[in-house]
Design an enzyme around this catalytic site. Structure first.
Site, PDB file in Angstrom:
ATOM      1  CG  LEU A 518      -4.280  51.566 -11.967  1.00 10.88           C
ATOM      2  CD1 LEU A 518      -3.472  50.415 -12.396  1.00 10.88           C
ATOM      3  CD2 LEU A 518      -3.958  52.861 -12.995  1.00 10.88           C
ATOM      4  CG  ASP A 637     -15.430  36.513 -15.508  1.00 15.76           C
ATOM      5  OD1 ASP A 637     -16.547  36.983 -16.031  1.00 15.76           O
ATOM      6  OD2 ASP A 637     -14.858  37.559 -14.757  1.00 15.76           O
TER       7      ASP A 637
END
Length: 832
Positions: A518, A637
């Site tokens: 992916l 993050d």
């Protein structure tokens, strides 16, 4: 009288032609001549005369997209009867019928045939591309006197039906142009076919002349069973109607800014789905059928199964053999297969049974019988009781399955659907073939007794083997848990997460096949997989070269395993096998947010209401992390590539490898190891290592501005000023021009939501203020987003107002002395 009427129309048209170039409607006193066009109110479509060939003088009347520079004709009136010059005229006659005339010959080229007399008719081109004749004061679509959508050419537009109106006998079907410059109907057609009297099931069929060319397979409740790729998706959805009044297929676009059509093409012999890409100024081919040789009708003949992945694509079904072996030897499969043992009509049904074949495109329903209300068990019983019934299946896969189909005679045009799709088909077999015996013999009871004894012996052996296997698995499972606990450094800390074996994950991902990959970030690659129970998963495989090592792995396992929120990605389990460290997540079919907002074409799939829903969803997820979860968590993050989108385009925050927890009343922390992505990090964290919930608020503000502008946080340069996105947004806000920040297409299509968009810009700027003390908490952010009556404070200047040339690329930064070296982790865009 008719000649007098046409003469009057011609005289009026001569006057109109000299004074009018564009019409919004046609009436009996306002016809349309060559050189004049009829435009829909929204400017989407245009009706007029055109010549398809280079230098051709012959003229056709058609409809095309007005705002697409490449003229794309979607409907033609006089397909096989062109006008020889520019004397064409379109008008309404005194009976209310729409008439196309060739003035030089005073002849009728084409006309409608209304079933009722019109009182005050008018012609209007709708923004759907539908040309309608209606009463001037009646806009109800059910009352149209006539509409072009009932008489398609080669193109199926959104909202246009393909199929039958059983009340009137109208059959809507597409037929291809003979060539690129000849719109006359070719022999390639596409429509819906069925036999109402015999109760066969409707199917979408392409034909070349009288012969079947491609069959989409019966509708399985979600999509055509032979086209598994045509599943509901963010771009369009399907509507299939099968009742006493109509049998039809239609698709609708989920986003008004996307242009997507279905076209049947004689040159390629395919039905193509095309989407207009404004960036490249061309039509993009999304899909086509037939897509491969197995899509061609009956390529393997009767009772043959087409498997495109095999070197010899045709195989006989179990219990069947080639009808003519010598022809199969030379790859001629047209004569198909025949039974190895003929099925006789037995009064004793114990002598026959059914063999299940999985993952198939169901057979041609021409020789079938259907009952919409029967269960699979009832379907089996009906087929078993009828000697002529050769197979049965459910047609509707929704819920527990429903709608019974029985097939009679040979099984025609089936294929194996790749990738685990398709339906189950149960084919009638003799009992001897089902149990694998060569001959049942005269004493059937003795044979059955022997079978039972053998079966009992096998069951006992299998039970013993399963028990032994369970013991071995349990021992390995405990060993895996001990390995995880030992790497956690504490035997007492409960991971509270299912453990997957490495072999199960390799099987699910096809041994980490490249085709299942992916994406990849700094931590390593992510693969799509499918468990034995059919559940789709995403597997994050920690790279041995990744800076995110055992600590980050432990951190994500411990944190996300204890988090449950609709806007957080769900961690299903983990695996440690030697140097292999894997995390198993729920699969997100729409990948990550950045793949939409930073892509011009994909971005148009996210209209403002959906973008606002995503913004609020991210805010709720952060609020849960900061305030409502058992632990106070700072993500550290947060960025667009770490926000994943499920099938409903709902946002889910992911990637907790960098997250940190606070205990009690602690609100901030300090670190010498600054990790994250430059452009999203708050200034106090990037330069001094100080992080808090307000660090995430800063990152959230960046994302809000990115979602609104369609620009990355460090990709803005204005008038030689190297502003960041937030610097540019601040400048526009201060100068009273915040509207200019909004992505152009979003700005043009969302005038009704302007105040809501501007409010989001304001909230975004409050989140990116320089001082953490000035930034609102996530609870305040959510309150400001959802309550329009709240007066917002004026934002102070943001952090990172200007870029400096010394700063590095988007995914790295240097932390100034005296702080230690920055070991920032890079995280890529993926879908889970």
């Amino acid at each position: 009288m008719a000649l007098l009427t046409y003469s009057l129309i011609i005289l009026v048209s001569i006057f109109v032609r000299g004074s009018l170039a564009q019409l919004d409607s046609i009436t009996s006193l306002q016809p349309m001549s060559d050189g004049t066009t009829l435009v829909s109110k929204g400017g989407s479509f245009e009706l007029g005369f055109f010549s398809p060939g280079n230098g051709s003088r012959i003229r056709y009347l058609g409809i095309w997209y007005k705002n697409i520079p490449v003229r794309t004709v979607v409907w033609v009136v006089n397909r096989c009867n062109p006008i020889s010059d520019s004397s064409g005229l379109l008008s309404l006659n005194d009976t209310g019928n729409l008439v196309l005339l060739e003035q030089n010959k005073s002849s009728v080229i084409w006309s409608t045939n209304l079933t009722k007399q019109a009182k005050k008719p008018m012609v209007e081109l709708l923004d759907s591309g539908n040309l309608v004749v209606r009463e001037e004061d009646d806009k109800n679509s059910e009352d149209y006197l006539w509409q072009s959508f009932d008489y398609p050419s080669d193109t199926l537009l959104p909202g246009m039906k393909l199929g039958w109106d059983l009340r009137t006998g109208l059959n809507r079907r597409l037929s291809a142009w003979k060539s690129w410059d000849n719109p006359c109907s070719s022999g390639l057609t596409w429509g819906i076919e069925f036999d109402k009297q015999r109760q066969t099931f409707p199917e979408a069929i392409m034909r070349r002349g009288p012969f079947k060319y491609h069959r989409s397979g019966p509708w399985d409740g979600v999509s055509p069973s032979g086209d598994p790729d045509l599943r509901p998706n963010p771009i369009f959805n399907f509507v299939f109607i099968n009742n006493d009044d109509e049998v039809s297929y239609m698709y609708n676009l989920n986003n008004g800014s996307v242009i997507s059509i279905l076209v049947i093409n004689e040159t390629t012999g395919t039905r193509d789905r095309l989407t207009w890409t404004a960036t490249d100024q061309k039509w993009l081919l999304d899909s086509k059928v037939p897509g491969d040789r197995c899509d061609h009708y009956g390529v393997c003949g009767a009772n043959g199964n087409c498997i495109i992945s095999n070197s010899s694509i045709c195989q006989c079904l179990k219990g069947f053999g080639p009808k003519f072996q010598e022809r199969w030897s030379i790859m001629d499969f047209s004569q198909g297969c025949t039974r190895n043992k003929p099925i006789k009509c037995h009064t004793n049904t114990e002598e026959v049974g059914f063999q299940r074949f999985s993952g198939l495109k169901l057979p041609d329903t021409t020789d079938s019988w259907v009952n919409k209300d029967m269960s699979l068990r009832e379907c089996w019983a009906r087929c078993l009781s009828n000697c002529s019934c050769m197979a049965y299946s459910n047609l509707d896969v929704r819920g527990q399955g429903s709608a019974c189909a029985n097939w009679f005679g040979d099984i025609m045009d089936i294929k194996q659907i790749p990738g685990g799709g398709g339906l189950d088909l149960y084919i009638r077999m003799s009992d001897s073939e089902l149990v694998g015996e060569k001959e049942k013999g005269k004493d059937g009871h003795k044979a059955k007794k022997a079978v039972l004894i053998v079966a009992a012996s096998i069951c006992g052996s299998v039970t013993g083997m399963l028990f032994l296997g369970y013991c071995i698995w349990r021992r390995r499972d405990l060993k895996d848990r001990e390995e995880i606990m030992s790497q956690n450094g504490s035997q007492e800390e409960d991971v509270e997460l299912p453990l997957f074996t490495f072999s199960n994950i390799t099987t699910a991902t096809d041994n980490f096949s490249v085709s299942n990959k992916l994406g990849e970030g700094g931590f390593g690659p992510v693969y799509k997989g499918k468990l034995e129970n059919g559940q789709e998963i995403a597997v994050k495989r920690l790279s041995m070269s990744s800076r995110q090592g055992v600590n980050e792995f432990k951190n994500e396992v411990k944190l996300i395993a204890k988090l449950q929120h609709r806007n957080l990605v769900k961690l299903l389990g983990c695996c440690i096998k030697g140097a292999e460290k894997l995390l198993v997540y729920e699969y997100m079919p729409n990948k990550s947010l950045d793949s939409f907002i930073f892509d011009h074409t994909q971005g148009k799939l996210l209209e403002w209401p959906k973008r606002f829903q995503i913004i609020c969803g991210i805010a709720r997820g952060l609020l849960y992390l900061h305030q409502d979860s058992r632990l106070r968590i700072v993500h550290r993050d947060l960025k667009a590539s770490n926000v994943l989108l499920d099938k409903g385009m709902n946002p889910k925050i992911s990637d907790f490898g960098m997250a940190r927890t606070f205990g009690g009343d602690q609100t901030e922390g300090n670190t010498n190891r600054v990790v994250g992505t430059y452009g999203y990090m708050a200034p106090e964290y990037a330069f001094n290592g100080l992080f808090s919930t307000k660090s995430d608020v800063f990152s959230f503000g960046i994302m809000v501005l990115e979602i609104l502008s369609g620009k990355k946080s460090r990709a803005i340069q204005q008038e030689n000023h190297c502003h960041t996105l937030i610097g540019h947004a601040w400048t526009l806000q201060k100068e009273g021009r915040p509207f200019e920040l909004i992505d152009t297409w979003l700005r043009e299509s969302n005038n009704n939501n302007l105040q809501e968009v501007l409010r989001c810009i304001h909230v975004g700027l409050l989140c990116v203020q320089q001082s953490p003390m000035d930034r609102p908490s996530m609870s305040s952010v959510l309150f400001m987003l959802e309550n329009y009556n709240v007066v917002l404070p004026q934002p102070k200047p943001p952090g990172y107002f200007m870029e400096t040339e010394s700063q590095e690329s988007d995914h790295s930064s240097s932390k100034p002395e005296p702080c230690s070296r920055n070991t920032m982790t890079i995280t890529g865009s993926l879908g889970r």
